[in-house]
Scaffold this motif. Structure first.
Motif, PDB file in Angstrom:
ATOM      1  N   TYR A   1       0.807  -1.218   0.000  1.00  0.00           N
ATOM      2  CA  TYR A   1       0.000   0.000   0.000  1.00  0.00           C
ATOM      3  C   TYR A   1       0.841   1.270   0.000  1.00  0.00           C
ATOM      4  N   ILE A   2       1.947   1.282   0.739  1.00  0.00           N
ATOM      5  CA  ILE A   2       2.808   2.463   0.666  1.00  0.00           C
ATOM      6  C   ILE A   2       3.463   2.543  -0.704  1.00  0.00           C
ATOM      7  N   GLY A   3       3.835   1.380  -1.246  1.00  0.00           N
ATOM      8  CA  GLY A   3       4.371   1.359  -2.613  1.00  0.00           C
ATOM      9  C   GLY A   3       3.373   1.877  -3.617  1.00  0.00           C
ATOM     10  N   GLN A   4       2.101   1.500  -3.436  1.00  0.00           N
ATOM     11  CA  GLN A   4       1.057   1.996  -4.331  1.00  0.00           C
ATOM     12  C   GLN A   4       0.912   3.512  -4.237  1.00  0.00           C
ATOM     13  N   LEU A   5       0.877   4.036  -3.010  1.00  0.00           N
ATOM     14  CA  LEU A   5       0.730   5.484  -2.836  1.00  0.00           C
ATOM     15  C   LEU A   5       1.848   6.230  -3.560  1.00  0.00           C
ATOM     16  N   GLU A   6       3.092   5.777  -3.386  1.00  0.00           N
ATOM     17  CA  GLU A   6       4.223   6.433  -4.031  1.00  0.00           C
ATOM     18  C   GLU A   6       4.153   6.272  -5.544  1.00  0.00           C
ATOM     19  N   PHE A   7       3.830   5.063  -6.000  1.00  0.00           N
ATOM     20  CA  PHE A   7       3.848   4.781  -7.428  1.00  0.00           C
ATOM     21  C   PHE A   7       2.757   5.532  -8.174  1.00  0.00           C
ATOM     22  N   PHE A   8       1.511   5.377  -7.738  1.00  0.00           N
ATOM     23  CA  PHE A   8       0.405   5.985  -8.473  1.00  0.00           C
ATOM     24  C   PHE A   8       0.435   7.504  -8.389  1.00  0.00           C
ATOM     25  N   ASN A   9       0.835   8.053  -7.235  1.00  0.00           N
ATOM     26  CA  ASN A   9       0.924   9.507  -7.128  1.00  0.00           C
ATOM     27  C   ASN A   9       2.088  10.034  -7.953  1.00  0.00           C
ATOM     28  N   GLY A  10       3.217   9.326  -7.951  1.00  0.00           N
ATOM     29  CA  GLY A  10       4.389   9.779  -8.706  1.00  0.00           C
ATOM     30  C   GLY A  10       4.241   9.639 -10.198  1.00  0.00           C
ATOM     31  N   GLN A  11       3.512   8.602 -10.647  1.00  0.00           N
ATOM     32  CA  GLN A  11       3.365   8.353 -12.082  1.00  0.00           C
ATOM     33  C   GLN A  11       2.170   9.080 -12.690  1.00  0.00           C
ATOM     34  N   ALA A  12       1.305   9.620 -11.861  1.00  0.00           N
ATOM     35  CA  ALA A  12       0.167  10.385 -12.392  1.00  0.00           C
ATOM     36  C   ALA A  12       0.626  11.770 -12.828  1.00  0.00           C
ATOM     37  N   PRO A  13       0.212  12.247 -13.989  1.00  0.00           N
ATOM     38  CA  PRO A  13       0.545  13.614 -14.421  1.00  0.00           C
ATOM     39  C   PRO A  13       0.019  14.647 -13.434  1.00  0.00           C
ATOM     40  N   ASP A  14       0.543  15.872 -13.536  1.00  0.00           N
ATOM     41  CA  ASP A  14       0.176  16.923 -12.583  1.00  0.00           C
ATOM     42  C   ASP A  14      -1.331  17.151 -12.511  1.00  0.00           C
ATOM     43  N   GLY A  15      -2.013  17.027 -13.649  1.00  0.00           N
ATOM     44  CA  GLY A  15      -3.440  17.351 -13.693  1.00  0.00           C
ATOM     45  C   GLY A  15      -4.341  16.328 -13.045  1.00  0.00           C
ATOM     46  N   ILE A  16      -3.802  15.140 -12.675  1.00  0.00           N
ATOM     47  CA  ILE A  16      -4.650  14.094 -12.092  1.00  0.00           C
ATOM     48  C   ILE A  16      -3.935  13.429 -10.911  1.00  0.00           C
ATOM     49  N   LYS A  17      -3.233  14.210 -10.095  1.00  0.00           N
ATOM     50  CA  LYS A  17      -2.505  13.664  -8.960  1.00  0.00           C
ATOM     51  C   LYS A  17      -3.439  12.996  -7.948  1.00  0.00           C
ATOM     52  N   SER A  18      -4.557  13.613  -7.655  1.00  0.00           N
ATOM     53  CA  SER A  18      -5.491  13.014  -6.697  1.00  0.00           C
ATOM     54  C   SER A  18      -6.068  11.716  -7.252  1.00  0.00           C
ATOM     55  N   PHE A  19      -6.274  11.682  -8.559  1.00  0.00           N
ATOM     56  CA  PHE A  19      -6.736  10.449  -9.192  1.00  0.00           C
ATOM     57  C   PHE A  19      -5.708   9.343  -8.985  1.00  0.00           C
ATOM     58  N   GLY A  20      -4.429   9.686  -9.102  1.00  0.00           N
ATOM     59  CA  GLY A  20      -3.382   8.700  -8.875  1.00  0.00           C
ATOM     60  C   GLY A  20      -3.432   8.146  -7.467  1.00  0.00           C
TER      61      GLY A  20
END
Length: 606
Positions: free
Chosen positions: A497-516
């Motif tokens: 879960y911590i890996g997911q938080l870092e990965f999805f937030n880091g790989q999401a473009p600036d315009g959809i960070k919360s989506f990540g």
């Protein structure tokens, strides 16, 4: 808006579109020809003067998350027992209802992420969904006091409650689903707001941003520790109303502290509806299915040394996969006439934003199976513990089955510290990677540990069944046999879960960070729904004639161990698919230079 220049005038790297003013319909930007150095220096002075963000502001959000989680788990930790003892539901029905409710919680994260990224911004979204959470908790507290828990302190496993009225049931379900909506919409948004407090252009702040996600999950589990111990004990003994009112007080305190930190937050403006941008890419690519990129021509992008076509967002560099979408950025003769039509011509950044989402989806789908493992803690693990020996020291103090999740929480807290101060230094020295292992590797390790947790749960169930005496409702096996499965789930969370938080937030473009950030919770949502469906399918298949099935009302007559082993086998298959998807994945590449970064941050920060 001027028309697009002739091909001969196009830049060798990008098709340069010079514009005279900002046009919201096609997201073009006006290029400022002033003194860049003066503007940057002026901006940096203003930025330093603000003195916003950093750990001082993030600390308010960490405490807020801990208190909100305490409030949420004050409802969720014993929900399966409330359904069976107070509302009179069966084991399988209660487990399914908990899975559906938990799934709704995390599905609501997508709703919160949408409003955060598109219209309201992180701060306002957090505030609104926390208010919804408080309303749900107030309704639940009042309903339990006056409509459901009758007589007072019933539902302790000994004294039965009066069957609830239709009105009581309706109010109860409205209340818990308001709690689901409030907490679900709040959690991914507050995680992204916390990450916003650290400037990615500063190496030190960037490292702090990575550490924030570990602290965020640490705070989450620290808050749930109180719910899974003290509140779980009160609720298990029939003091449901005290538990629910305590949750309400925690949520109110968390919101007040959230507002208290308002002056120091770094605020990020919303980026507009991403569905419009993504739809434009698909429509433009479809319209140009038969068009080929002429030799020597580059794909369309706004001028160099400026922000991207998505206001406040950095440019994303072109990648070679999913080339069919690149057609949306090919400039044709029709595109040179008049103003560019965003439904026919999209920028590289807009196309790459769509590609990023599509590349994330296979990885995200592979995390759903892990969420099936995780959700067993709030349903079948609790039901399994209820039919074990829960007494500590002879026939004295009784341990609530739901409180065993405290071992999961302690495992998370300990493993988080060990990971940061032992695992990362060791693996970084071996791999020459400052992070130690990549986020994808971390998630893969979490999936393996989660699979081992299911094996441990199955072994415990086999031992429990062997120690059931004829005519007895519970086993002589101590509930502490469940400790390994809870500890393994906790260790797996630190990786997954911590890996997911870092990965999805880091790989999401600036315009959809919360989506990540919400993708992590959305996988938990579908995991809960899938778990509910899996229970139904297993029961339909295994109930034959006099055979009660694997998860009957009387667990001593079933084979819940087989269900655990089934999940472990499915997790093993899922791990193989995850490895294949991880090898295919292409990481996002952002275009950053001093001028562009200054402009982007200037536009993003309020």
């Amino acid at each position: 808006m001027r028309s697009i220049p002739k091909m001969a005038a196009m830049d060798s790297t990008h098709v340069v579109a010079e514009v005279a003013e900002l046009n919201s319909s096609n997201n073009e930007v006006n290029i400022n020809g002033g003194n860049q150095q003066t503007r940057i220096s002026s901006f940096l002075k203003r930025f330093r003067k603000k003195k916003t963000g950093g750990w001082s502001s993030a600390s308010f959000l960490l405490v807020n998350q801990g208190l909100a989680t305490l409030a949420f788990f004050g409802v969720g930790v014993n929900l399966v027992l409330f359904l069976t003892r107070v509302l009179g539901q069966g084991n399988a029905t209660a487990a399914n209802n908990v899975s559906k409710w938990t799934g709704t919680v995390y599905l609501c994260s997508l709703l919160g992420a949408f409003f955060s990224d598109s219209y309201w911004g992180r701060y306002l979204t957090c505030a609104i969904f926390q208010l919804i959470l408080i309303v749900g908790l107030l309704m639940l507290s009042l309903a339990s006091s006056y409509l459901l828990v009758k007589p007072v302190k019933c539902g302790d496993g000994i004294e039965k409650c009066t069957p609830p009225t239709t009105a009581g049931n309706v109010v109860f379900y409205i209340a818990i689903y308001l709690v689901a909506l409030g907490y679900g919409g709040h959690q991914p948004t507050v995680a992204t707001l916390g990450a916003d407090q650290f400037d990615e252009s500063d190496p030190i702040a960037k490292a702090s941003r990575t550490a924030f996600f570990s602290c965020f999950y640490f705070a989450l589990n620290l808050g749930s520790l109180f719910s899974n111990t003290i509140l779980a004990y009160f609720e298990d003994s029939g003091n449901w109303t005290i538990g629910f009112w305590s949750s309400t007080g925690s949520a109110v305190t968390g919101l007040l502290l959230f507002f208290l930190g308002s002056p120091g937050y770094t605020y990020v403006q919303p980026f507009g509806n991403p569905f419009n941008r993504i739809s434009q890419v698909f429509v433009a690519a479809y319209r140009k299915l038969g068009v080929k990129l002429p030799e020597g021509q580059e794909l369309y992008e706004v001028a160099p040394c400026s922000q991207s076509s998505i206001r406040g967002s950095r440019k994303i560099l072109h990648t070679d996969n999913l080339k069919c979408l690149d057609k949306a950025a090919i400039v044709t003769q029709n595109d040179r006439i008049g103003s560019p039509n965003p439904w026919r011509l999209c920028t590289v950044t807009q196309v790459e934003e769509t590609k990023c989402i599509l590349r994330l989806l296979p990885i995200w789908m592979c995390t759903i199976m892990y969420s099936v493992i995780f959700t067993q803690m709030s349903s079948l693990f609790v039901e399994q513990g209820e039919v074990m020996d829960t007494h500590l020291g002879g026939r004295g103090f009784r341990i609530p089955a739901a409180s065993m999740s405290a071992f999961d929480i302690c495992s998370v807290l300990v493993c988080t510290i060990l990971y940061r101060f032992v695992v990362i230094p060791f693996t970084s020295a071996v791999s020459n990677n400052p992070k130690g292992i990549t986020e994808l590797q971390r998630m893969g390790v979490g999936l393996i540990i989660g699979m081992l947790a299911m094996v441990a749960a199955g072994v415990t169930e086999i031992q429990r069944l062997r120690r059931v005496s004829p005519g007895e409702s519970t086993s002589r096996l101590s509930i502490f046999w469940q400790v390994p499965q809870y500890v393994l789930v906790g260790a797996s969370e630190v990786f997954m879960y911590i890996g997911q938080l870092e990965f999805f937030n880091g790989q999401a473009p600036d315009g959809i960070k919360s989506f990540g950030s919400s993708l992590c919770m959305a996988s938990m949502s579908l995991g809960n729904y899938f778990s509910s469906m899996l229970v139904n399918v297993v029961m339909d298949i295994t109930v034959r004639g006099k055979m009660p099935g694997w998860i009957p009302e009387n667990l001593n007559a079933g084979h819940m161990d087989r269900f655990y082993f089934l999940i472990a086998g499915m997790a093993a298959v899922d791990f193989v698919l995850f490895v294949l998807c991880a090898r295919w994945y292409k990481f996002i590449k952002l275009e950053e230079n001093e001028e562009e970064l200054a402009q982007v941050v200037d536009d993003r920060i309020v």
